[in-house]
Design an enzyme around this catalytic site. Structure first.
Site, PDB file in Angstrom:
ATOM      1  N   ASP A 251       0.846  -1.147  -0.168  1.00 38.23           N
ATOM      2  CA  ASP A 251      -0.033   0.004  -0.151  1.00 38.23           C
ATOM      3  C   ASP A 251       0.780   1.342   0.041  1.00 38.23           C
ATOM      4  O   ASP A 251       2.095   1.165   0.115  1.00 38.23           O
ATOM      5  CB  ASP A 251      -0.811  -0.006   1.190  1.00 38.23           C
ATOM      6  N   SER A 252       0.435   2.361  -0.234  1.00 27.65           N
ATOM      7  CA  SER A 252       1.099   3.646  -0.200  1.00 27.65           C
ATOM      8  C   SER A 252       1.663   3.791   1.072  1.00 27.65           C
ATOM      9  O   SER A 252       2.584   4.599   1.308  1.00 27.65           O
ATOM     10  CB  SER A 252       0.202   4.892  -0.714  1.00 27.65           C
TER      11      SER A 252
ATOM     12  N   CYS B  47      -4.275  -0.630  -2.063  1.00 27.17           N
ATOM     13  CA  CYS B  47      -4.281   0.566  -2.240  1.00 27.17           C
ATOM     14  C   CYS B  47      -5.512   0.910  -3.477  1.00 27.17           C
ATOM     15  O   CYS B  47      -4.848   0.457  -4.458  1.00 27.17           O
ATOM     16  CB  CYS B  47      -3.025   1.218  -2.350  1.00 27.17           C
TER      17      CYS B  47
ATOM     18  N   GLU C 248      -1.634   7.642   8.935  1.00 22.49           N
ATOM     19  CA  GLU C 248      -0.412   7.649   8.825  1.00 22.49           C
ATOM     20  C   GLU C 248       0.386   7.894  10.256  1.00 22.49           C
ATOM     21  O   GLU C 248       1.458   7.498  10.372  1.00 22.49           O
ATOM     22  CB  GLU C 248       0.320   8.462   7.710  1.00 22.49           C
TER      23      GLU C 248
ATOM     24  N   CYS D 119     -10.710   3.822   0.478  1.00 21.47           N
ATOM     25  CA  CYS D 119      -9.235   4.025   0.741  1.00 21.47           C
ATOM     26  C   CYS D 119      -9.093   3.324   1.799  1.00 21.47           C
ATOM     27  O   CYS D 119      -9.683   3.252   2.725  1.00 21.47           O
ATOM     28  CB  CYS D 119      -8.944   5.498   1.055  1.00 21.47           C
TER      29      CYS D 119
ATOM     30  N   HIS E 132      -7.076   3.110   4.111  1.00 17.07           N
ATOM     31  CA  HIS E 132      -6.601   3.980   5.348  1.00 17.07           C
ATOM     32  C   HIS E 132      -7.835   4.106   6.149  1.00 17.07           C
ATOM     33  O   HIS E 132      -7.912   3.843   7.375  1.00 17.07           O
ATOM     34  CB  HIS E 132      -5.922   5.123   5.089  1.00 17.07           C
TER      35      HIS E 132
END
Length: 280
Positions: free
Chosen positions: A14-15, A77, A155, A187, A189
């Site tokens: 993933d990013s 992602c 993050e 997303c 996240h």
């Protein structure tokens, strides 16, 4: 297609740390499989990056995972999927499973006829999302809501608190005012923010996270190439990050729910090798 070894690990990237939500679902669905996870947090978020840059990072990480001998790759992602998945699948010798916003199940479940989609700007502007809206939005209203700032909060593992709540209220309120009864987490996240989203929207609204569906699709694609049910060994999960370990380790441990050992992947992708020796 390369012959797949049943004892080979599965690669997931993933990013950043958001794909841990997908990794968790894969761990539950396929508990005997070894997993290699790459968080490209040194370059997160992808959502506002140039398409060529995202495609280059996706290619670099895929090559590293292939060098490690993985039998499948999960692009955990949405942004990397809409930008790079066709290119990756054109040359990658192992099955590639990817994300897409769960607009179809949302369209099928809404009762009010209004669906909200939370995602990055890059994901929402993609032809993939336009295709999904055209296919499943004929009889309903699909509201696309870009959410700058949310990836950065996850993050940092800032899952609660005033700043995160303020962002979520800003993005959710227009959807609620328009009558949305279903919210798509577009997303990887965002599932980490689901408890706070639930506090804001209440108990009646449906929140859709596609992670379980992705894990089931991975199991289907690897049918016949999974470790045997009789295997009694403990499966291993190895974690890599392109940001400094002292930053990555506490964040990834907090989101995973237990302490994890994180290996550093240099930002160029040419430093720490991803290999089976890292397992355990």
């Amino acid at each position: 297609m390369t012959a797949l070894r049943t004892d080979a690990p599965i690669g997931v990237f993933d990013s950043g740390v958001g794909g841990l939500s997908v990794l968790r679902a894969i761990r539950t669905e396929l508990p005997r499989e070894d997993l290699l996870y790459v968080a490209d947090s040194g370059y997160a978020p992808y959502g506002d990056r140039d398409a060529d840059f995202i495609a280059d990072r996706a290619t670099t990480i895929t090559e590293l995972l292939l060098d490690a001998g993985v039998k499948s790759i999960v692009v955990a992602c949405n942004t990397a999927t809409v930008v790079a998945i066709e290119k990756l699948r054109s040359w990658c010798p192992v099955p590639v499973v990817a994300m897409e916003p769960a607009i179809k199940p949302a369209a099928q479940s809404t009762k009010s006829g209004v669906v909200g989609v939370l995602a990055t700007s890059r994901t929402l502007a993609s032809p993939s999302v336009a295709r999904l809206c055209a296919a499943y939005g004929k009889d309903i209203q699909i509201l696309l809501q870009a959410c700058p700032g949310l990836v950065e909060q996850v993050e940092k593992a800032q899952l609660q608190g005033a700043a995160t709540r303020e962002l979520l209220v800003r993005y959710l309120l227009p959807l609620l005012q328009a009558g949305a009864d279903t919210i798509v987490l577009g997303c990887t996240h965002y599932p980490f923010l689901a408890p706070l989203i639930r506090e804001i929207v209440g108990s009646d609204l449906t929140i859709i996270d596609p992670a379980n569906a992705v894990a089931k699709e991975l199991a289907r694609r690897l049918q016949g190439n999974l470790r045997p049910d009789s295997s009694e060994r403990t499966a291993e999960v190895s974690f890599f990050s392109s940001t400094a370990i002292q930053e990555a380790s506490p964040i990834m441990s907090a989101l995973w729910g237990s302490h994890v050992l994180v290996h550093e992947l240099t930002r160029s992708g040419k430093g720490k090798q991803i290999n089976s020796a890292a397992l355990g």
